[in-house]
Structure formats: structure tokens, C-alpha cells
Design a protein around this motif. Structure first.
Motif, PDB file in Angstrom:
ATOM      1  N   ASP A 147       8.980   6.523  -3.011  1.00 21.11           N
ATOM      2  CA  ASP A 147       7.923   7.152  -2.200  1.00 21.11           C
ATOM      3  C   ASP A 147       6.591   7.030  -2.938  1.00 21.11           C
ATOM      4  O   ASP A 147       5.968   8.022  -3.315  1.00 21.11           O
ATOM      5  CB  ASP A 147       8.268   8.612  -1.918  1.00 21.11           C
ATOM      6  N   GLU A 148       6.165   5.786  -3.130  1.00 16.76           N
ATOM      7  CA  GLU A 148       4.953   5.553  -3.920  1.00 16.76           C
ATOM      8  C   GLU A 148       4.346   4.197  -3.581  1.00 16.76           C
ATOM      9  O   GLU A 148       5.050   3.192  -3.467  1.00 16.76           O
ATOM     10  CB  GLU A 148       5.293   5.607  -5.413  1.00 16.76           C
ATOM     11  N   PHE A 149       3.023   4.196  -3.417  1.00 13.87           N
ATOM     12  CA  PHE A 149       2.276   2.950  -3.244  1.00 13.87           C
ATOM     13  C   PHE A 149       1.121   2.974  -4.222  1.00 13.87           C
ATOM     14  O   PHE A 149       0.300   3.898  -4.223  1.00 13.87           O
ATOM     15  CB  PHE A 149       1.752   2.826  -1.812  1.00 13.87           C
ATOM     16  N   ARG A 150       1.043   1.951  -5.080  1.00 13.83           N
ATOM     17  CA  ARG A 150       0.020   1.916  -6.122  1.00 13.83           C
ATOM     18  C   ARG A 150      -1.098   0.961  -5.726  1.00 13.83           C
ATOM     19  O   ARG A 150      -0.845  -0.202  -5.394  1.00 13.83           O
ATOM     20  CB  ARG A 150       0.637   1.467  -7.449  1.00 13.83           C
ATOM     21  N   VAL A 151      -2.312   1.453  -5.779  1.00 11.07           N
ATOM     22  CA  VAL A 151      -3.473   0.636  -5.471  1.00 11.07           C
ATOM     23  C   VAL A 151      -4.668   1.169  -6.247  1.00 11.07           C
ATOM     24  O   VAL A 151      -4.884   2.382  -6.316  1.00 11.07           O
ATOM     25  CB  VAL A 151      -3.759   0.634  -3.948  1.00 11.07           C
ATOM     26  N   ASN A 152      -5.411   0.279  -6.882  1.00  8.94           N
ATOM     27  CA  ASN A 152      -6.589   0.652  -7.677  1.00  8.94           C
ATOM     28  C   ASN A 152      -6.277   1.712  -8.731  1.00  8.94           C
ATOM     29  O   ASN A 152      -7.085   2.601  -9.004  1.00  8.94           O
ATOM     30  CB  ASN A 152      -7.708   1.167  -6.759  1.00  8.94           C
ATOM     31  N   GLY A 153      -5.087   1.612  -9.305  1.00  8.99           N
ATOM     32  CA  GLY A 153      -4.705   2.546 -10.351  1.00  8.99           C
ATOM     33  C   GLY A 153      -4.349   3.939  -9.851  1.00  8.99           C
ATOM     34  O   GLY A 153      -4.170   4.859 -10.645  1.00  8.99           O
ATOM     35  N   VAL A 154      -4.232   4.106  -8.553  1.00 10.81           N
ATOM     36  CA  VAL A 154      -3.907   5.413  -7.954  1.00 10.81           C
ATOM     37  C   VAL A 154      -2.615   5.269  -7.169  1.00 10.81           C
ATOM     38  O   VAL A 154      -2.372   4.258  -6.515  1.00 10.81           O
ATOM     39  CB  VAL A 154      -5.047   5.893  -7.031  1.00 10.81           C
ATOM     40  N   SER A 155      -1.779   6.295  -7.223  1.00 11.46           N
ATOM     41  CA  SER A 155      -0.525   6.307  -6.483  1.00 11.46           C
ATOM     42  C   SER A 155      -0.672   7.133  -5.212  1.00 11.46           C
ATOM     43  O   SER A 155      -1.176   8.271  -5.261  1.00 11.46           O
ATOM     44  CB  SER A 155       0.610   6.879  -7.342  1.00 11.46           C
ATOM     45  N   LEU A 156      -0.237   6.566  -4.113  1.00  9.05           N
ATOM     46  CA  LEU A 156      -0.246   7.271  -2.826  1.00  9.05           C
ATOM     47  C   LEU A 156       1.189   7.472  -2.367  1.00  9.05           C
ATOM     48  O   LEU A 156       2.043   6.592  -2.541  1.00  9.05           O
ATOM     49  CB  LEU A 156      -1.008   6.471  -1.770  1.00  9.05           C
ATOM     50  N   SER A 157       1.464   8.608  -1.764  1.00 11.39           N
ATOM     51  CA  SER A 157       2.770   8.847  -1.170  1.00 11.39           C
ATOM     52  C   SER A 157       2.824   8.177   0.199  1.00 11.39           C
ATOM     53  O   SER A 157       1.799   7.736   0.739  1.00 11.39           O
ATOM     54  CB  SER A 157       3.027  10.344  -1.019  1.00 11.39           C
ATOM     55  N   SER A 158       4.008   8.095   0.764  1.00  8.86           N
ATOM     56  CA  SER A 158       4.146   7.484   2.090  1.00  8.86           C
ATOM     57  C   SER A 158       3.351   8.252   3.131  1.00  8.86           C
ATOM     58  O   SER A 158       2.737   7.657   4.034  1.00  8.86           O
ATOM     59  CB  SER A 158       5.616   7.422   2.487  1.00  8.86           C
ATOM     60  N   GLY A 159       3.316   9.577   2.995  1.00 14.14           N
ATOM     61  CA  GLY A 159       2.541  10.386   3.931  1.00 14.14           C
ATOM     62  C   GLY A 159       1.057  10.086   3.838  1.00 14.14           C
ATOM     63  O   GLY A 159       0.358  10.036   4.863  1.00 14.14           O
ATOM     64  N   GLU A 160       0.557   9.870   2.635  1.00 11.73           N
ATOM     65  CA  GLU A 160      -0.865   9.549   2.457  1.00 11.73           C
ATOM     66  C   GLU A 160      -1.179   8.152   2.983  1.00 11.73           C
ATOM     67  O   GLU A 160      -2.261   7.925   3.539  1.00 11.73           O
ATOM     68  CB  GLU A 160      -1.228   9.666   0.974  1.00 11.73           C
ATOM     69  N   VAL A 161      -0.243   7.221   2.814  1.00 18.29           N
ATOM     70  CA  VAL A 161      -0.438   5.877   3.354  1.00 18.29           C
ATOM     71  C   VAL A 161      -0.554   5.929   4.876  1.00 18.29           C
ATOM     72  O   VAL A 161      -1.449   5.312   5.472  1.00 18.29           O
ATOM     73  CB  VAL A 161       0.720   4.949   2.938  1.00 18.29           C
ATOM     74  N   VAL A 162       0.341   6.667   5.501  1.00 21.13           N
ATOM     75  CA  VAL A 162       0.309   6.807   6.963  1.00 21.13           C
ATOM     76  C   VAL A 162      -0.984   7.464   7.410  1.00 21.13           C
ATOM     77  O   VAL A 162      -1.615   7.039   8.387  1.00 21.13           O
ATOM     78  CB  VAL A 162       1.532   7.608   7.452  1.00 21.13           C
ATOM     79  N   GLU A 163      -1.413   8.481   6.691  1.00 16.00           N
ATOM     80  CA  GLU A 163      -2.663   9.174   7.034  1.00 16.00           C
ATOM     81  C   GLU A 163      -3.871   8.237   6.898  1.00 16.00           C
ATOM     82  O   GLU A 163      -4.775   8.241   7.749  1.00 16.00           O
ATOM     83  CB  GLU A 163      -2.849  10.388   6.124  1.00 16.00           C
ATOM     84  N   ALA A 164      -3.878   7.425   5.843  1.00 16.83           N
ATOM     85  CA  ALA A 164      -5.011   6.525   5.603  1.00 16.83           C
ATOM     86  C   ALA A 164      -5.108   5.439   6.671  1.00 16.83           C
ATOM     87  O   ALA A 164      -6.204   5.070   7.103  1.00 16.83           O
ATOM     88  CB  ALA A 164      -4.884   5.895   4.220  1.00 16.83           C
ATOM     89  N   LEU A 165      -3.965   4.917   7.110  1.00 15.42           N
ATOM     90  CA  LEU A 165      -3.955   3.771   8.020  1.00 15.42           C
ATOM     91  C   LEU A 165      -3.828   4.166   9.487  1.00 15.42           C
ATOM     92  O   LEU A 165      -3.941   3.299  10.363  1.00 15.42           O
ATOM     93  CB  LEU A 165      -2.807   2.825   7.646  1.00 15.42           C
ATOM     94  N   ASP A 166      -3.620   5.423   9.753  1.00 19.76           N
ATOM     95  CA  ASP A 166      -3.432   5.867  11.135  1.00 19.76           C
ATOM     96  C   ASP A 166      -4.570   5.450  12.065  1.00 19.76           C
ATOM     97  O   ASP A 166      -4.321   4.966  13.174  1.00 19.76           O
ATOM     98  CB  ASP A 166      -3.243   7.386  11.169  1.00 19.76           C
ATOM     99  N   PRO A 167      -5.854   5.597  11.663  1.00 19.45           N
ATOM    100  CA  PRO A 167      -6.940   5.199  12.574  1.00 19.45           C
ATOM    101  C   PRO A 167      -7.018   3.691  12.805  1.00 19.45           C
ATOM    102  O   PRO A 167      -7.637   3.246  13.771  1.00 19.45           O
ATOM    103  CB  PRO A 167      -8.206   5.701  11.860  1.00 19.45           C
TER     104      PRO A 167
END
Length: 377
Positions: free
Chosen positions: A140-160
């Protein structure tokens, strides 16, 4: 009474003349508008199809990223010219670099791994008891630009970024996905067959496909029409040897079922497919290798009722996967067996694969997260 009658007749004549003039004016206006529309559309067609070679992206993007809608009646427009609107806002791909060798060659594993975005468990990670013998590859982790995002945060970021109908499609597909059955293709020489089995796996809800010892320079785009882009949504793993592949699959809790006709062969209709199983299909001419037969846990076959004793490899793989899905559905109630957490993680994975801009958008979200950390409670 006579005067009133004459006045009324004159009035009617005046009205009729006015209506006629109005209709003539309206007809002329519509004809003029049609001519303008025709000229505008044909000019657009000339502009797009006569762009200099220095603008290949615009030419390709216009031809690829559009869908037709009904044209204005009575306006004659060539087939290639239609009023259109953008479908999915994705950068056009450079098909000249898209080959089978680059995608699924053992020498270029990094090209396959690029399809997978969320962090994955190490290859040799064994199944732990807490998962009830079920393998799931993602963390449950996505790493980008040295920051880790959870799956929920990924969905929130890409939802729009994603249309509602597309998001609903993703959720429905993920709901019916499973790692309980995976497909292994060993030494296939015709990559049209590789594309075909990938398409069948995606359509039937199998998420995991393994390719053993593949190497060819044949252009992959030649088989795009066969796979329909299904490889974009699958987890494809490439292996240098059959033993390496089987050892890892067994550590993940899979039994290895090779398709072979022999003394100890089991009918696919007598197997319990609720058990995690890796289906292995072999080369079009030689079939399953001797090494694979020795390392497998069981041999299975499709009962034949005709004069021939074999199917085309892609057809056989399709029948095997379809029966496995049907048997699992009858035994378990559903082929899809992901937990709610796994469902969310795979949904985030699909969101990240949606377009090339998804990664940069998630990166912008990660930057905002790092610059504005949430206060600790």
C-alpha cells in the motif's frame, strides 16, 4: 360589410407575402451556413492531413484521439473528416519503439516493470499464513519525488483526472480480479498468441501473466489489434528459465498445472480450481518442455471429442482460464477474491496506469503533501 371584406383580403395577401419572404430568407441563411460549415470542416481536414513532418504528434494525436459523432445533414464530408471531440487525454505513444522484444524480453525486464506503479513485494517473498495462502503482489505504497503515497491518496490525487464512467469501469474490473489463478506461457514463438492469451486473461479477470524465455524482434504493434492493449492492465512478469519461474510461483503458494496428454493426466473438469493454480501452456510446435513437465505438480488436459487431439495454444489457454473462472465461481461464489484493502490498492494501480500524465499529477500531489504535512494528533 363589403369594405371590411376587401380590407381583410388585402391583409391576408400581405401576411402571405411576408411569410414567403421570411421562408426565402431562412432558406438562404441555412444554405449559407451549410456552405460555411463545409468549408470550415474541409479546411480543418486539409490543415491536419497536410501538416509538415515536423508535427507528427499533432497528426497522430488527431487521428488517434478522436471519436466520431453525427455530422450535419446534407453536408457531404469524406470519411476521414468528421466532427469530433477528444476521447482520453493521453499523450500519443511512439509506436516505432514499441516491440515485443522491448516489452517482454528477459533482457529488458525493466520495460515490463515500468507497467507496474505501486510498490511491489520482493520477488522471492513467500506467502504468509495471515493471507490464507493467497498471493497479492502490491504494497500500500507509491513512491514519487521522495514521498510515499498510500493507495487512498493516489486515488484522491487522480480522481479529478478521470471521467466518472471510466472510474466506474475500473472499480467494476478490480472487483472481479483475482490472483488465485495465473497464466504461464512457456517459449511461445508466435507473439500473436502471446497477445491473444493476454487479451483472454484480462477479459476473464486473471491479473497475473508470466512469460518464460521469450525473445524476438517482431514489432509488437503488429499484434496490438489482437491484444487490444490488454497488457497495459495486467501484471506481466518475465523469466529467464522455467525453473526460476516455477520456484517463485511455488513459494507464492501456487500449484503448477501443465497442459499435457499422458498417463497421469487429469481432466480439467475434475480439478478443484479454488486452489491457487498456475496454468502453463507451451510452445506451438513442441508443447510443454520436459523440464516443465518434471517440475510441475500435475498434468491436465481438455477432453477432446473430435478427430483432432489438440487446440491452438491461445484457444486452449482461453478454455482453461474460462473453466477455471467458472469452477471458482461455483465453489466460492465469485472469481474475484480481493480483500477491500487489496481492492483499493489495485484500483490505485489502475488509476496510475490510466495515462502518462497520472504520474506527474501524483508527483504534484506528493509535493503539496511534503510542503504541508498533516499535524499529528
Amino acid at each position: 360589410m363589403l369594405w371590411r371584406h376587401k380590407h381583410t383580403s388585402s391583409y391576408k395577401l400581405l401576411v402571405q407575402n411576408s411569410s414567403l419572404h421570411f421562408l426565402l430568407f431562412l432558406t438562404y441563411t441555412m444554405t449559407l451556413c451549410q456552405a460555411l460549415v463545409r468549408t470550415s470542416l474541409l479546411s480543418s481536414h486539409f490543415f491536419i492531413h497536410h501538416l509538415p513532418s515536423s508535427f507528427p504528434t499533432i497528426r497522430h494525436g488527431f487521428q488517434r484521439n478522436c471519436r466520431r459523432i453525427r455530422c450535419i445533414p446534407e453536408v457531404s464530408i469524406p470519411e476521414a473528416v468528421a466532427i469530433s471531440e477528444p476521447s482520453i487525454l493521453e499523450p500519443s505513444e511512439d509506436l516505432s519503439k514499441d516491440t515485443v522484444e522491448q516489452l517482454i524480453s528477459p533482457q529488458n525486464k525493466d520495460n515490463v516493470s515500468k507497467l507496474m506503479k505501486m510498490e511491489r513485494k520482493p520477488t522471492n517473498t513467500a506467502v504468509v499464513p495471515e493471507t490464507n495462502g493467497r498471493w497479492f503482489p502490491y504494497l500500500d505504497e507509491f513512491r514519487v519525488n521522495g514521498v510515499s503515497l498510500s493507495s487512498g491518496e493516489v486515488v484522491e490525487a487522480l480522481d479529478p483526472l478521470i471521467l466518472d464512467v471510466r472510474k466506474e469501469r475500473f472499480r467494476n474490473v478490480v472487483k472481479h480480479r483475482s490472483y488465485g489463478v495465473c497464466l504461464v506461457v512457456e517459449g511461445l514463438s508466435d507473439f500473436g498468441n502471446v497477445s491473444a492469451v493476454c487479451r483472454s486473461a484480462d477479459a476473464l479477470g486473471l491479473q497475473s501473466v508470466h512469460v518464460v524465455s521469450c525473445g524476438s524482434s517482431k514489432r509488437y504493434r503488429d499484434n496490438r489489434h489482437v491484444s487490444m492493449g490488454s497488457e497495459k492492465w495486467l501484471d506481466i512478469e518475465v523469466w529467464n528459465s522455467t525453473q526460476e519461474c516455477f520456484d517463485v510461483l511455488k513459494s507464492r503458494g501456487y500449484r503448477i498445472a501443465t497442459t499435457h496428454l499422458g498417463k497421469n493426466t487429469v481432466s480439467i473438469y475434475d480439478m478443484d480450481w479454488s486452489c491457487p493454480t498456475a496454468i502453463v501452456v507451451g510452445n506451438e510446435n513442441r508443447g510443454i518442455s520436459e523440464e516443465a513437465l518434471k517440475l510441475s505438480d500435475l498434468h491436465c488436459s481438455i477432453p477432446m471429442n473430435g478427430m483432432v487431439d489438440s487446440f491452438n495454444v491461445s484457444v486452449a489457454a482461453g478454455i482453461l482460464m474460462h473453466h477455471a473462472v467458472c469452477d471458482r465461481t461455483s465453489r466460492l461464489g465469485s472469481h474475484g477474491d480481493l480483500t477491500s484493502e487489496e481492492n483499493q490498492i489495485l484500483l490505485a494501480e489502475f488509476f496510475l496506469r490510466h495515462s502518462k500524465s497520472a504520474i506527474s499529477i501524483a508527483g504534484d500531489y506528493a509535493k503539496r503533501k511534503s510542503s504541508n504535512p498533516m499535524p499529528k494528533l
